[in-house]
Enzyme design. Structure first.
Site, PDB file in Angstrom:
ATOM      1  N   LYS A  80      60.103   1.109 -47.377  1.00  0.00           N
ATOM      2  CA  LYS A  80      58.882   1.144 -48.178  1.00  0.00           C
ATOM      3  C   LYS A  80      57.849   1.987 -47.443  1.00  0.00           C
ATOM      4  O   LYS A  80      57.765   1.954 -46.213  1.00  0.00           O
ATOM      5  CB  LYS A  80      58.350  -0.277 -48.358  1.00  0.00           C
ATOM      6  CG  LYS A  80      57.407  -0.444 -49.506  1.00  0.00           C
ATOM      7  CD  LYS A  80      58.135  -0.773 -50.796  1.00  0.00           C
ATOM      8  CE  LYS A  80      57.159  -0.875 -51.952  1.00  0.00           C
ATOM      9  NZ  LYS A  80      57.810  -1.302 -53.193  1.00  0.00           N
ATOM     10  N   VAL A 189      55.078  -3.221 -66.876  1.00  0.00           N
ATOM     11  CA  VAL A 189      56.208  -4.141 -67.062  1.00  0.00           C
ATOM     12  C   VAL A 189      55.843  -5.279 -68.020  1.00  0.00           C
ATOM     13  O   VAL A 189      56.588  -5.571 -68.961  1.00  0.00           O
ATOM     14  CB  VAL A 189      56.660  -4.755 -65.713  1.00  0.00           C
ATOM     15  CG1 VAL A 189      57.874  -5.651 -65.927  1.00  0.00           C
ATOM     16  CG2 VAL A 189      56.986  -3.676 -64.700  1.00  0.00           C
TER      17      VAL A 189
HETATM   18  P1  NAI Z   1      50.666  -2.329 -63.538  1.00  0.00           P
HETATM   19  O1  NAI Z   1      49.648  -1.930 -62.535  1.00  0.00           O
HETATM   20  O2  NAI Z   1      51.067  -1.368 -64.610  1.00  0.00           O
HETATM   21  O3  NAI Z   1      50.157  -3.663 -64.312  1.00  0.00           O
HETATM   22  C1  NAI Z   1      49.632  -4.767 -63.672  1.00  0.00           C
HETATM   23  C2  NAI Z   1      48.743  -5.481 -64.701  1.00  0.00           C
HETATM   24  O4  NAI Z   1      48.307  -6.714 -64.151  1.00  0.00           O
HETATM   25  C3  NAI Z   1      47.492  -4.688 -65.056  1.00  0.00           C
HETATM   26  O5  NAI Z   1      47.338  -4.672 -66.476  1.00  0.00           O
HETATM   27  C4  NAI Z   1      46.374  -5.473 -64.370  1.00  0.00           C
HETATM   28  O6  NAI Z   1      45.128  -5.376 -65.072  1.00  0.00           O
HETATM   29  C5  NAI Z   1      46.926  -6.879 -64.426  1.00  0.00           C
HETATM   30  N1  NAI Z   1      46.382  -7.810 -63.445  1.00  0.00           N
HETATM   31  C6  NAI Z   1      46.073  -7.599 -62.131  1.00  0.00           C
HETATM   32  N2  NAI Z   1      45.630  -8.732 -61.562  1.00  0.00           N
HETATM   33  C7  NAI Z   1      45.678  -9.677 -62.519  1.00  0.00           C
HETATM   34  C8  NAI Z   1      45.366 -11.052 -62.547  1.00  0.00           C
HETATM   35  N3  NAI Z   1      44.904 -11.685 -61.473  1.00  0.00           N
HETATM   36  N4  NAI Z   1      45.538 -11.736 -63.709  1.00  0.00           N
HETATM   37  C9  NAI Z   1      46.000 -11.121 -64.805  1.00  0.00           C
HETATM   38  N5  NAI Z   1      46.310  -9.813 -64.843  1.00  0.00           N
HETATM   39  C10 NAI Z   1      46.153  -9.104 -63.719  1.00  0.00           C
HETATM   40  O7  NAI Z   1      51.914  -2.841 -62.711  1.00  0.00           O
HETATM   41  P2  NAI Z   1      53.429  -2.949 -63.183  1.00  0.00           P
HETATM   42  O8  NAI Z   1      54.115  -1.686 -62.896  1.00  0.00           O
HETATM   43  O9  NAI Z   1      53.466  -3.527 -64.564  1.00  0.00           O
HETATM   44  O10 NAI Z   1      53.990  -4.030 -62.147  1.00  0.00           O
HETATM   45  C11 NAI Z   1      53.669  -5.403 -62.266  1.00  0.00           C
HETATM   46  C12 NAI Z   1      54.209  -6.135 -61.070  1.00  0.00           C
HETATM   47  O11 NAI Z   1      55.621  -5.977 -61.015  1.00  0.00           O
HETATM   48  C13 NAI Z   1      53.676  -5.638 -59.708  1.00  0.00           C
HETATM   49  O12 NAI Z   1      53.559  -6.739 -58.848  1.00  0.00           O
HETATM   50  C14 NAI Z   1      54.773  -4.710 -59.222  1.00  0.00           C
HETATM   51  O13 NAI Z   1      54.814  -4.634 -57.801  1.00  0.00           O
HETATM   52  C15 NAI Z   1      56.004  -5.413 -59.758  1.00  0.00           C
HETATM   53  N6  NAI Z   1      57.138  -4.530 -59.960  1.00  0.00           N
HETATM   54  C16 NAI Z   1      57.009  -3.448 -60.774  1.00  0.00           C
HETATM   55  C17 NAI Z   1      58.092  -2.598 -60.977  1.00  0.00           C
HETATM   56  C18 NAI Z   1      57.993  -1.430 -61.896  1.00  0.00           C
HETATM   57  O14 NAI Z   1      59.053  -0.855 -62.209  1.00  0.00           O
HETATM   58  N7  NAI Z   1      56.817  -1.038 -62.341  1.00  0.00           N
HETATM   59  C19 NAI Z   1      59.384  -2.837 -60.305  1.00  0.00           C
HETATM   60  C20 NAI Z   1      59.439  -4.058 -59.534  1.00  0.00           C
HETATM   61  C21 NAI Z   1      58.328  -4.840 -59.359  1.00  0.00           C
END
Ligand code: NAI
Length: 352
Positions: A80, A189
């Site tokens: 990472k 996601v």
């Molecule tokens: P993203 O940044 O597109 O979406 C995250 C969402 O969560 C945003 O809409 C944000 O406003 C919201 N958020 C943040 N804090 C919050 C809270 N306290 N309460 C409610 N909503 C909140 O991120 P993404 O890509 O959707 O990833 C989501 C999670 O999954 C992350 O933890 C990431 O590390 C993990 N992940 C993502 C992968 C991917 O392919 N994008 C792969 C594996 C894990």
């Protein structure tokens, strides 16, 4: 404190620290294991309290990637990168190029892609200096089955299947008709996951700190919206954490009101013993790095030039049986599901 004494240090093969005076690029790349192949894992762009916090994050996340890639059956180890956000040096093309040169200097032992704070355009800039980068935008629609681009929707596919295995295991139900799912975080996601669940008949409660985003999706899917501070305690069958890590901890676990947890966020448990806390409350935890492997499966297919979107989907489909197997083994051995998954992953990477 020396890196070797940090609790997050787990016999990592290498930890590289990069500083580029000209651009202000500062990054740490941790390589946990290359036992199964090049250390693969995204790059996080984040403002840390100090450099030790950045180092600890790189150490923890890279170990998680070793486990994730091993249990996903990928020919990849775990690594990472963290690109340190510095107010005086905002993310820029020269910074990303300097990072690309740093990655290139590792000669392919580490392969990067998007993580929090990084986009597919950023990967394109990095790719000017190294070929050890993936998650690049897919150009046009010349070949609809070409892999690449934002891994989020692929991650959502895997979370959906992993959750389905958990629902089968705990509730004895096939599919999501009438199953109540609370989704925390509606980004790349969480949004795609919510759409799949709604299409399969789930009853959704959703929350996002971006309240307009939550309201929009709720309107589209006829879901209920709650304020972000309430989502973890919502009464439902399943909770899907799809925002940030460490949401399952000593403070939040007593208030959970679900039977199952299955979501995308990395490092959902603040500490390994939080898995025991969930078990003590009879809440079934589908280990995060097993259910959220869809994105890295897509990223590695792109990097290795190994198959099209059909091949990627065929690999992601296996997440459902893998989750089912881990939950069954954890039951029969009376072990917390996170510890069972860790044990299986460590066996796969040749560690005791
Ligand atoms: P993203 O940044 O597109 O979406 C995250 C969402 O969560 C945003 O809409 C944000 O406003 C919201 N958020 C943040 N804090 C919050 C809270 N306290 N309460 C409610 N909503 C909140 O991120 P993404 O890509 O959707 O990833 C989501 C999670 O999954 C992350 O933890 C990431 O590390 C993990 N992940 C993502 C992968 C991917 O392919 N994008 C792969 C594996 C894990």
């Amino acid at each position: 404190m020396s890196v070797f004494d940090l609790p997050a240090f787990d016999d990592h093969e290498a930890v590289h620290i990069f500083n580029d005076e000209k651009t202000g690029m500062r990054a740490i790349i941790a390589i946990h294991s290359t036992h199964l192949g090049p250390a693969a894992g995204g790059c996080r762009y984040f403002q840390y309290a100090d450099s030790e916090a950045a180092l600890v994050d790189a150490l923890r996340l890279s170990r998680g990637m070793s486990y994730k890639n091993a249990l996903a059956g990928l020919p990849a180890g775990g690594g990472k990168a963290v690109l340190i956000k510095r107010n005086a040096f905002p993310k820029s093309e020269p910074i990303l190029e300097a990072l690309g040169s740093a990655i290139n200097g590792l000669g392919g032992r580490y392969v990067t892609a998007e993580d929090v704070g990084m986009t597919d355009e950023d990967m394109t800039v990095i790719s000017r200096r190294t070929r050890h980068v993936s998650g690049l935008p897919v150009a046009g629609d010349a070949d609809a089955k070409k892999v690449g681009g934002n891994p989020g929707p692929w991650t959502a596919e895997g979370v959906f299947l992993g959750m389905r295995a958990a629902v089968r295991h705990r509730l004895g139900r096939e599919g999501f008709k009438g199953i109540r799912v609370a989704v925390q975080g509606l980004g790349s996601v969480g949004r795609a996951l919510a759409q799949k669940l709604a299409a399969d008949g789930a009853r959704l409660t959703v929350a996002d700190i971006d309240e307009a985003r939550a309201a929009r999706l709720a309107g589209e899917l006829r879901a209920q919206v709650v304020p972000p501070e309430e989502i973890l305690a919502v009464e439902a069958d399943v909770l899907a954490p799809c925002a940030m890590g460490a949401v399952l901890n000593e403070a939040t676990i007593p208030d959970l009101n679900v039977q199952i947890i299955a979501g995308a966020a990395n490092n959902q448990l603040q500490r390994p013993e939080d898995g025991e806390r969930l078990k003590a409350r009879d809440i079934l935890y589908a280990p995060d790095y097993v259910v959220n492997a869809g994105g890295i499966i897509n990223v590695m297919a792109e990097y290795l030039g190994d198959g099209d979107t059909d091949a990627v989907m065929a690999r992601i489909v296996k997440i459902e049986d893998r989750v089912g197997e881990i939950l069954a083994r954890a039951d029969s051995e009376g072990e917390a599901t996170n510890l069972m998954a860790d044990r299986m992953a460590r066996e796969a990477i040749g560690r005791s």
